[in-house]
Motif scaffolding. Structure first.
Motif, PDB file in Angstrom:
ATOM      1  N   VAL A  84      51.220  33.268  40.170  1.00  0.00           N
ATOM      2  CA  VAL A  84      52.242  32.803  40.829  1.00  0.00           C
ATOM      3  C   VAL A  84      52.204  33.366  42.293  1.00  0.00           C
ATOM      4  N   THR A  85      52.242  34.735  42.396  1.00  0.00           N
ATOM      5  CA  THR A  85      52.475  35.509  43.756  1.00  0.00           C
ATOM      6  C   THR A  85      51.274  34.916  44.632  1.00  0.00           C
ATOM      7  N   SER A  86      50.088  35.072  43.870  1.00  0.00           N
ATOM      8  CA  SER A  86      48.699  34.772  44.833  1.00  0.00           C
ATOM      9  C   SER A  86      48.943  33.310  45.475  1.00  0.00           C
ATOM     10  N   TYR A  87      49.406  32.184  44.410  1.00  0.00           N
ATOM     11  CA  TYR A  87      49.513  31.117  45.065  1.00  0.00           C
ATOM     12  C   TYR A  87      50.626  30.841  46.049  1.00  0.00           C
ATOM     13  N   LYS A 115      40.729  46.149  43.638  1.00  0.00           N
ATOM     14  CA  LYS A 115      41.462  46.193  44.680  1.00  0.00           C
ATOM     15  C   LYS A 115      41.158  46.970  45.870  1.00  0.00           C
ATOM     16  N   ILE A 116      40.643  47.869  45.464  1.00  0.00           N
ATOM     17  CA  ILE A 116      40.053  48.909  46.593  1.00  0.00           C
ATOM     18  C   ILE A 116      38.986  48.167  47.222  1.00  0.00           C
ATOM     19  N   PHE A 117      38.009  47.404  46.634  1.00  0.00           N
ATOM     20  CA  PHE A 117      36.981  46.908  47.207  1.00  0.00           C
ATOM     21  C   PHE A 117      37.479  45.608  48.222  1.00  0.00           C
ATOM     22  N   THR A 118      38.565  44.853  47.712  1.00  0.00           N
ATOM     23  CA  THR A 118      39.208  43.862  48.518  1.00  0.00           C
ATOM     24  C   THR A 118      39.560  44.563  49.872  1.00  0.00           C
ATOM     25  N   VAL A 119      40.680  45.650  49.566  1.00  0.00           N
ATOM     26  CA  VAL A 119      41.160  46.088  50.793  1.00  0.00           C
ATOM     27  C   VAL A 119      40.094  46.888  51.963  1.00  0.00           C
ATOM     28  N   PHE A 142      44.873  35.895  53.967  1.00  0.00           N
ATOM     29  CA  PHE A 142      44.441  34.922  53.014  1.00  0.00           C
ATOM     30  C   PHE A 142      43.686  35.428  52.295  1.00  0.00           C
ATOM     31  N   HIS A 143      42.288  35.970  52.692  1.00  0.00           N
ATOM     32  CA  HIS A 143      41.198  36.538  51.919  1.00  0.00           C
ATOM     33  C   HIS A 143      41.966  37.846  51.155  1.00  0.00           C
ATOM     34  N   MET A 144      42.919  38.354  51.641  1.00  0.00           N
ATOM     35  CA  MET A 144      43.575  39.811  50.934  1.00  0.00           C
ATOM     36  C   MET A 144      44.016  39.473  49.788  1.00  0.00           C
ATOM     37  N   THR A 145      44.506  37.935  49.509  1.00  0.00           N
ATOM     38  CA  THR A 145      45.308  37.540  48.158  1.00  0.00           C
ATOM     39  C   THR A 145      44.125  37.795  47.000  1.00  0.00           C
ATOM     40  N   ALA A 146      42.947  38.115  47.225  1.00  0.00           N
ATOM     41  CA  ALA A 146      41.831  38.469  46.037  1.00  0.00           C
ATOM     42  C   ALA A 146      42.463  39.672  45.493  1.00  0.00           C
ATOM     43  N   PHE A 147      43.195  40.392  46.154  1.00  0.00           N
ATOM     44  CA  PHE A 147      43.886  41.669  45.517  1.00  0.00           C
ATOM     45  C   PHE A 147      44.712  41.273  44.291  1.00  0.00           C
ATOM     46  N   TRP A 148      45.495  40.181  44.139  1.00  0.00           N
ATOM     47  CA  TRP A 148      46.054  39.657  43.013  1.00  0.00           C
ATOM     48  C   TRP A 148      45.101  38.947  42.118  1.00  0.00           C
ATOM     49  N   GLY A 202      42.731  41.667  40.251  1.00  0.00           N
ATOM     50  CA  GLY A 202      43.346  42.913  40.341  1.00  0.00           C
ATOM     51  C   GLY A 202      43.051  43.681  39.199  1.00  0.00           C
ATOM     52  N   SER A 203      42.629  43.284  38.016  1.00  0.00           N
ATOM     53  CA  SER A 203      42.266  44.100  36.938  1.00  0.00           C
ATOM     54  C   SER A 203      40.682  44.154  36.787  1.00  0.00           C
ATOM     55  N   LYS A 204      40.056  43.692  37.562  1.00  0.00           N
ATOM     56  CA  LYS A 204      38.614  43.652  37.465  1.00  0.00           C
ATOM     57  C   LYS A 204      37.844  44.849  38.217  1.00  0.00           C
ATOM     58  N   GLU A 205      36.774  45.049  38.091  1.00  0.00           N
ATOM     59  CA  GLU A 205      35.931  46.200  38.739  1.00  0.00           C
ATOM     60  C   GLU A 205      34.773  45.654  39.422  1.00  0.00           C
ATOM     61  N   VAL A 206      34.157  46.228  40.513  1.00  0.00           N
ATOM     62  CA  VAL A 206      32.720  45.886  40.882  1.00  0.00           C
ATOM     63  C   VAL A 206      32.049  46.960  40.667  1.00  0.00           C
ATOM     64  N   THR A 207      30.945  46.486  39.910  1.00  0.00           N
ATOM     65  CA  THR A 207      29.899  47.665  39.084  1.00  0.00           C
ATOM     66  C   THR A 207      28.542  47.212  39.734  1.00  0.00           C
ATOM     67  N   VAL A 208      27.814  48.388  39.905  1.00  0.00           N
ATOM     68  CA  VAL A 208      26.485  48.411  40.249  1.00  0.00           C
ATOM     69  C   VAL A 208      25.605  49.193  39.274  1.00  0.00           C
ATOM     70  N   ALA A 209      24.850  48.553  38.484  1.00  0.00           N
ATOM     71  CA  ALA A 209      24.147  49.203  37.688  1.00  0.00           C
ATOM     72  C   ALA A 209      22.537  48.809  37.555  1.00  0.00           C
ATOM     73  N   THR A 210      21.823  49.768  37.110  1.00  0.00           N
ATOM     74  CA  THR A 210      20.427  49.335  36.978  1.00  0.00           C
ATOM     75  C   THR A 210      20.201  48.457  35.833  1.00  0.00           C
ATOM     76  N   PRO A 211      19.041  47.510  35.440  1.00  0.00           N
ATOM     77  CA  PRO A 211      18.892  46.575  34.361  1.00  0.00           C
ATOM     78  C   PRO A 211      18.588  47.475  33.396  1.00  0.00           C
ATOM     79  N   PRO A 212      18.884  46.990  31.930  1.00  0.00           N
ATOM     80  CA  PRO A 212      18.576  47.752  30.848  1.00  0.00           C
ATOM     81  C   PRO A 212      16.899  47.853  30.648  1.00  0.00           C
ATOM     82  N   GLU A 213      16.527  48.852  30.043  1.00  0.00           N
ATOM     83  CA  GLU A 213      15.183  49.171  30.225  1.00  0.00           C
ATOM     84  C   GLU A 213      14.676  48.512  29.044  1.00  0.00           C
TER      85      GLU A 213
END
Length: 254
Positions: A177-180, A21-25, A230-236, A239-250
């Motif tokens: 439904v709200t998103s659509y 949600k923060i990423f989208t906004v 229109f692109h802001m509707t990705a908020f819905w 909404g429960s997902k996260e954007v993560t950045v991580a290093t690959p496993p060793e």
């Protein structure tokens, strides 16, 4: 990889975790802020230049192309779109992955999902093109960038509404439904503004009446704002997902 307090090296080291949600906004606020800033600066410092018409009639609002072609407006807009474009490409592929999981057994929707991805990539690329090649530098390139942006944007919205209509019928949740509903409203509003803006643009070029180009500019603004909404509707949608950045496993060697 350096080990630290972020977790098991087998899982990789988590560097960034951000709610979608923060990423989208944040992603959408970049062009919104840049656009509003460019219009205000143009009206205050470059009013005569940006509202000048080839037939010398009175106009009161700058077109988008004119508002982002002067200095410092050019650099404000380019900076905001430069930061905005990379996350937009990421979101395009996130939607494609989402559609693939939802429509695994529906061939038509899978094909439409691929077309939606191509249109989204073309839309963002057209936006970057018209941003970094201003109308005062190479008009033809700027024009084709604008056409690519508008055309692919409308097709992308249409396909997205079709896909979410299917989702609404088969996977019912309040957020979906709200998103659509908002996607459909914003698409209809956007295409209506496009038609009205095209009408005023043609009328201005044909009759050159005072104030008509300003009406074109006003509806052009609404096209841009409704596209961003229109692109802001990705908020819905995520909404429960996260954007993560991580290093690959060793890799473990024994």
């Amino acid at each position: 990889m350096l080990q630290g307090p972020y977790g098991d090296p087998d899982q990789g080291r988590l560097l960034i975790r951000l709610p979608f949600k923060i990423f989208t906004v944040a992603t959408v606020l970049l062009p919104v802020t840049g656009f509003i800033a460019c219009i205000i600066v143009s009206l205050i410092y470059h009013y005569e230049d940006t509202t000048h018409a080839h037939c010398k009639v009175s106009n009161y609002l700058p077109s988008i192309s004119s508002a982002i072609s002067r200095v410092p407006e050019r650099y404000i807009w380019r900076g905001c779109i430069g930061l905005h474009s990379a996350p937009r490409y990421l979101v395009a592929f996130a939607y494609f992955s989402f559609y693939r999981s939802r429509f695994a057994n529906r061939l038509l929707e899978l094909l439409l999902s691929g077309l939606a991805l191509l249109c989204s990539l073309a839309e963002n690329t057209g936006l970057v093109m018209l941003t970094y090649v201003s109308s005062t530098e190479t008009y033809s390139v700027h024009k084709y960038g604008f056409i690519t942006f508008i055309g692919s944007s409308l097709v992308h919205m249409l396909i997205t509404c079709r896909l979410w209509y299917v989702i609404k019928r088969h996977y019912v949740s309040p957020e979906e439904v709200t998103s659509y509903r908002w996607k459909l409203r914003l698409f209809l509003f956007n295409i209506s503004c496009c038609v009205i803006a095209a009408y005023f643009f043609r009328r201005h070029n044909k009759y050159c009446e005072a104030g008509i180009y300003s009406l074109f500019a006003a509806f052009e603004y609404l096209v841009v704002f409704s596209n961003m909404a229109f692109h802001m509707t990705a908020f819905w949608d995520f909404g429960s997902k996260e954007v993560t950045v991580a290093t690959p496993p060793e890799d473990k060697r024994y």
